[in-house]
Design an enzyme around this catalytic site. Sequence first.
Site, PDB file in Angstrom:
ATOM      1  N   ASP A   1      -1.003   7.353  -7.024  1.00 48.83           N
ATOM      2  CA  ASP A   1      -0.066   8.061  -6.151  1.00 48.83           C
ATOM      3  C   ASP A   1       1.350   7.517  -6.369  1.00 48.83           C
ATOM      4  OD1 ASP A   1      -2.268   9.312  -5.050  1.00 48.83           O
ATOM      5  OD2 ASP A   1      -2.414   7.897  -3.380  1.00 48.83           O
TER       6      ASP A   1
HETATM    7  N1  URA Z   1      -6.615   5.667  -4.255  1.00 46.62           N
HETATM    8  C1  URA Z   1      -5.548   6.135  -3.592  1.00 46.62           C
HETATM    9  O1  URA Z   1      -5.649   6.470  -2.420  1.00 46.62           O
HETATM   10  N2  URA Z   1      -4.364   6.221  -4.235  1.00 46.62           N
HETATM   11  C2  URA Z   1      -4.199   5.822  -5.526  1.00 46.62           C
HETATM   12  O2  URA Z   1      -3.086   5.904  -6.047  1.00 46.62           O
HETATM   13  C3  URA Z   1      -5.314   5.328  -6.212  1.00 46.62           C
HETATM   14  C4  URA Z   1      -6.516   5.257  -5.561  1.00 46.62           C
END
Ligand code: URA
Length: 239
Positions: A104
């Site tokens: 993310d």
């Molecule tokens: N899980 C998440 O919630 N976000 C990420 O970026 C990676 C794994």
Amino acid sequence: MRLDRFISSQLPDVSRRDVKKLCLKGRLTVNGKRAARSDMHIDEHSDSVALDGTEIIYREHIYIMLNKPQGVVCATRDGLSKTVLELIPPELRRRGLFPAGRLDKDTEGFVLITDDGDFAHRMLSPSHHVEKTYFVRLRDPWESSYTNTFSEGFDDDEGGRWRAARFEGSQNDPCECLLTLTEGRYHQVKRMFAQLGNKVEFLKRISIGEMELDPTLPSGGCLEILHKDVDKLLASKTL
Ligand code: URA
């Protein structure tokens, strides 16, 4: 392989037309002899090709460890935000690079950037169960029940199930823990903790397979993964 193809595959800023000019100027050598023609054939594995005296070592594919900072997106192009590809230094750039898997925008840590589609597919395919470990800071202290809950797997928020995961609570900080997953679903870590009534405040991926994010790599920094080490990205202990 033709010399011009060899050069342009290894140096993305040099086109085949440029290779012709480099030959005319005498800047390219093959095994120490001036290369007269850009269409000459070379053996990319055994011939020594040099530009201005510096040897160009052939790599069919490249594998880069990036320590992604927050605010950068795992995409090849984005109209608004900086992408992980913009963080690759010129000497590691080449055509066809992409991030193998997504973090993310507000997640930090280990992202593999490569131009090897088959490898990325193997690393990301759920059937390969490659482990990815995250350092997590939670809003509320972790509970001892989390270890079993994660190790057994539990119902997800869309009618299926989360696969078994490994939870390790920090002994030093009640809100910090490590979580190791073998799948990589959208916002997975955040969604899993949300279902347990907690909230992820900070998230950083610290390993893929048996390869750990180099602790000396600064945020936004990249390093090339040596070919002999690449398979570590696929090697996982089973959960
Ligand atoms: N899980 C998440 O919630 N976000 C990420 O970026 C990676 C794994």
